[in-house]
Motif scaffolding. Structure first.
Motif, PDB file in Angstrom:
ATOM      1  N   ILE A   1      58.849  70.144 -38.536  1.00  0.00           N
ATOM      2  CA  ILE A   1      59.830  71.218 -38.378  1.00  0.00           C
ATOM      3  C   ILE A   1      60.932  70.818 -37.405  1.00  0.00           C
ATOM      4  O   ILE A   1      62.010  71.386 -37.423  1.00  0.00           O
ATOM      5  CB  ILE A   1      59.168  72.541 -37.934  1.00  0.00           C
ATOM      6  N   ARG A   2      60.689  69.786 -36.596  1.00  0.00           N
ATOM      7  CA  ARG A   2      61.698  69.295 -35.653  1.00  0.00           C
ATOM      8  C   ARG A   2      62.500  68.132 -36.205  1.00  0.00           C
ATOM      9  O   ARG A   2      63.377  67.611 -35.526  1.00  0.00           O
ATOM     10  CB  ARG A   2      61.033  68.884 -34.353  1.00  0.00           C
ATOM     11  N   GLY A   3      62.170  67.683 -37.411  1.00  0.00           N
ATOM     12  CA  GLY A   3      62.895  66.574 -38.012  1.00  0.00           C
ATOM     13  C   GLY A   3      61.971  65.429 -38.370  1.00  0.00           C
ATOM     14  O   GLY A   3      60.751  65.541 -38.257  1.00  0.00           O
ATOM     15  N   PRO A   4      62.539  64.300 -38.807  1.00  0.00           N
ATOM     16  CA  PRO A   4      61.726  63.156 -39.223  1.00  0.00           C
ATOM     17  C   PRO A   4      60.909  62.582 -38.066  1.00  0.00           C
ATOM     18  O   PRO A   4      61.372  62.530 -36.935  1.00  0.00           O
ATOM     19  CB  PRO A   4      62.759  62.132 -39.696  1.00  0.00           C
ATOM     20  N   VAL A   5      59.694  62.147 -38.399  1.00  0.00           N
ATOM     21  CA  VAL A   5      58.800  61.508 -37.437  1.00  0.00           C
ATOM     22  C   VAL A   5      58.346  60.181 -38.049  1.00  0.00           C
ATOM     23  O   VAL A   5      57.908  60.147 -39.196  1.00  0.00           O
ATOM     24  CB  VAL A   5      57.569  62.398 -37.148  1.00  0.00           C
ATOM     25  N   VAL A   6      58.461  59.106 -37.285  1.00  0.00           N
ATOM     26  CA  VAL A   6      57.995  57.788 -37.703  1.00  0.00           C
ATOM     27  C   VAL A   6      57.161  57.228 -36.558  1.00  0.00           C
ATOM     28  O   VAL A   6      57.655  57.103 -35.435  1.00  0.00           O
ATOM     29  CB  VAL A   6      59.170  56.831 -38.021  1.00  0.00           C
ATOM     30  N   LEU A   7      55.890  56.912 -36.865  1.00  0.00           N
ATOM     31  CA  LEU A   7      54.967  56.474 -35.823  1.00  0.00           C
ATOM     32  C   LEU A   7      54.252  55.189 -36.220  1.00  0.00           C
ATOM     33  O   LEU A   7      53.736  55.086 -37.341  1.00  0.00           O
ATOM     34  CB  LEU A   7      53.907  57.563 -35.584  1.00  0.00           C
ATOM     35  N   PRO A   8      54.184  54.213 -35.308  1.00  0.00           N
ATOM     36  CA  PRO A   8      53.408  53.007 -35.608  1.00  0.00           C
ATOM     37  C   PRO A   8      51.919  53.328 -35.524  1.00  0.00           C
ATOM     38  O   PRO A   8      51.484  54.076 -34.648  1.00  0.00           O
ATOM     39  CB  PRO A   8      53.839  52.029 -34.513  1.00  0.00           C
ATOM     40  N   VAL A   9      51.142  52.762 -36.444  1.00  0.00           N
ATOM     41  CA  VAL A   9      49.698  52.974 -36.476  1.00  0.00           C
ATOM     42  C   VAL A   9      49.001  51.710 -36.969  1.00  0.00           C
ATOM     43  O   VAL A   9      49.603  50.893 -37.651  1.00  0.00           O
ATOM     44  CB  VAL A   9      49.300  54.148 -37.415  1.00  0.00           C
ATOM     45  N   ASN A  10      47.741  51.599 -36.635  1.00  0.00           N
ATOM     46  CA  ASN A  10      46.896  50.576 -37.232  1.00  0.00           C
ATOM     47  C   ASN A  10      46.309  51.173 -38.498  1.00  0.00           C
ATOM     48  O   ASN A  10      46.027  52.374 -38.547  1.00  0.00           O
ATOM     49  CB  ASN A  10      45.780  50.170 -36.269  1.00  0.00           C
ATOM     50  N   HIS A  11      46.135  50.348 -39.518  1.00  0.00           N
ATOM     51  CA  HIS A  11      45.640  50.856 -40.793  1.00  0.00           C
ATOM     52  C   HIS A  11      44.695  49.855 -41.439  1.00  0.00           C
ATOM     53  O   HIS A  11      44.626  48.688 -41.043  1.00  0.00           O
ATOM     54  CB  HIS A  11      46.805  51.166 -41.745  1.00  0.00           C
ATOM     55  N   ALA A  12      44.010  50.339 -42.459  1.00  0.00           N
ATOM     56  CA  ALA A  12      43.165  49.488 -43.307  1.00  0.00           C
ATOM     57  C   ALA A  12      43.226  50.060 -44.712  1.00  0.00           C
ATOM     58  O   ALA A  12      43.416  51.262 -44.896  1.00  0.00           O
ATOM     59  CB  ALA A  12      41.727  49.466 -42.803  1.00  0.00           C
ATOM     60  N   MET A  13      43.072  49.198 -45.698  1.00  0.00           N
ATOM     61  CA  MET A  13      42.948  49.643 -47.085  1.00  0.00           C
ATOM     62  C   MET A  13      41.461  49.782 -47.378  1.00  0.00           C
ATOM     63  O   MET A  13      40.711  48.808 -47.261  1.00  0.00           O
ATOM     64  CB  MET A  13      43.579  48.632 -48.036  1.00  0.00           C
ATOM     65  N   ILE A  14      41.036  50.994 -47.724  1.00  0.00           N
ATOM     66  CA  ILE A  14      39.628  51.263 -48.002  1.00  0.00           C
ATOM     67  C   ILE A  14      39.555  52.092 -49.275  1.00  0.00           C
ATOM     68  O   ILE A  14      40.106  53.193 -49.340  1.00  0.00           O
ATOM     69  CB  ILE A  14      38.948  52.011 -46.836  1.00  0.00           C
ATOM     70  N   GLY A  15      38.905  51.561 -50.298  1.00  0.00           N
ATOM     71  CA  GLY A  15      38.752  52.297 -51.543  1.00  0.00           C
ATOM     72  C   GLY A  15      40.071  52.643 -52.209  1.00  0.00           C
ATOM     73  O   GLY A  15      40.202  53.703 -52.803  1.00  0.00           O
ATOM     74  N   GLY A  16      41.069  51.762 -52.100  1.00  0.00           N
ATOM     75  CA  GLY A  16      42.367  51.994 -52.732  1.00  0.00           C
ATOM     76  C   GLY A  16      43.264  52.956 -51.969  1.00  0.00           C
ATOM     77  O   GLY A  16      44.341  53.312 -52.448  1.00  0.00           O
ATOM     78  N   GLU A  17      42.835  53.397 -50.795  1.00  0.00           N
ATOM     79  CA  GLU A  17      43.641  54.299 -49.977  1.00  0.00           C
ATOM     80  C   GLU A  17      43.974  53.639 -48.648  1.00  0.00           C
ATOM     81  O   GLU A  17      43.244  52.766 -48.172  1.00  0.00           O
ATOM     82  CB  GLU A  17      42.894  55.610 -49.711  1.00  0.00           C
ATOM     83  N   ILE A  18      45.083  54.067 -48.062  1.00  0.00           N
ATOM     84  CA  ILE A  18      45.461  53.620 -46.728  1.00  0.00           C
ATOM     85  C   ILE A  18      44.766  54.557 -45.753  1.00  0.00           C
ATOM     86  O   ILE A  18      44.865  55.779 -45.888  1.00  0.00           O
ATOM     87  CB  ILE A  18      46.989  53.685 -46.536  1.00  0.00           C
ATOM     88  N   VAL A  19      44.063  53.975 -44.790  1.00  0.00           N
ATOM     89  CA  VAL A  19      43.338  54.785 -43.817  1.00  0.00           C
ATOM     90  C   VAL A  19      43.871  54.471 -42.429  1.00  0.00           C
ATOM     91  O   VAL A  19      44.013  53.302 -42.057  1.00  0.00           O
ATOM     92  CB  VAL A  19      41.821  54.509 -43.881  1.00  0.00           C
ATOM     93  N   VAL A  20      44.181  55.519 -41.675  1.00  0.00           N
ATOM     94  CA  VAL A  20      44.584  55.386 -40.275  1.00  0.00           C
ATOM     95  C   VAL A  20      43.704  56.314 -39.453  1.00  0.00           C
ATOM     96  O   VAL A  20      43.123  57.262 -39.981  1.00  0.00           O
ATOM     97  CB  VAL A  20      46.084  55.712 -40.053  1.00  0.00           C
TER      98      VAL A  20
END
Length: 140
Positions: free
Chosen positions: A35-54
């Motif tokens: 509601i305050r506008g665009p948000v872009v955040l760095p995160v660590n991720h993994a691909m698990i079961g065809g999905e991106i997980v953070v």
């Protein structure tokens, strides 16, 4: 000599290669419109079961966005790599639907992804890729 002579070319990357590139790195960025506008955040991720997980903290912006938006919230995820010396690189952009997942739903995932910063990152977010696009900048 004119530097424009050495500029590279952009090439589209197919979905299969995009997914391989997603799996090849552990740092990306999630993006959404709050509601305050665009948000872009760095995160660590993994691909698990065809999905991106953070993993996120329950008190953070991403958790708040998911609670406000409900299951299937729109979320964008991006990974990239570049080499300044060769002026080359690649970028993958995923538009998907996200939902919070309980730690129990991630059993067998060996606690991946592992967040780099210290803190209470026990809430899992699963992003189902709906649209996957990528570009590679290759040297001339």
């Amino acid at each position: 000599m004119n530097e424009l002579w050495f500029r590279g070319q952009l090439r589209e990357i197919g979905r299969a290669e995009c997914l391989e590139l997603l799996e090849s790195t552990s740092v990306g960025r999630i993006a959404f419109c709050s509601i305050r506008g665009p948000v872009v955040l760095p995160v660590n991720h993994a691909m698990i079961g065809g999905e991106i997980v953070v993993r996120v903290t329950p008190a953070g912006q991403t958790s708040r966005y998911l609670r406000d938006s409900g299951p299937g919230a729109d979320l964008t995820f991006e990974v990239d790599a570049f080499d300044e010396s060769t002026k080359s690189g690649w970028s993958v952009l995923v538009n998907g639907s996200a939902r919070a997942g309980e730690p129990e739903s991630m059993l067998g995932a060996t606690d991946r992804p592992v967040p780099w910063p210290a803190g209470s990152y026990w809430e899992y977010v699963r992003i189902r890729p709906n649209r996957v696009t990528g570009r590679r900048l290759v040297t001339a």
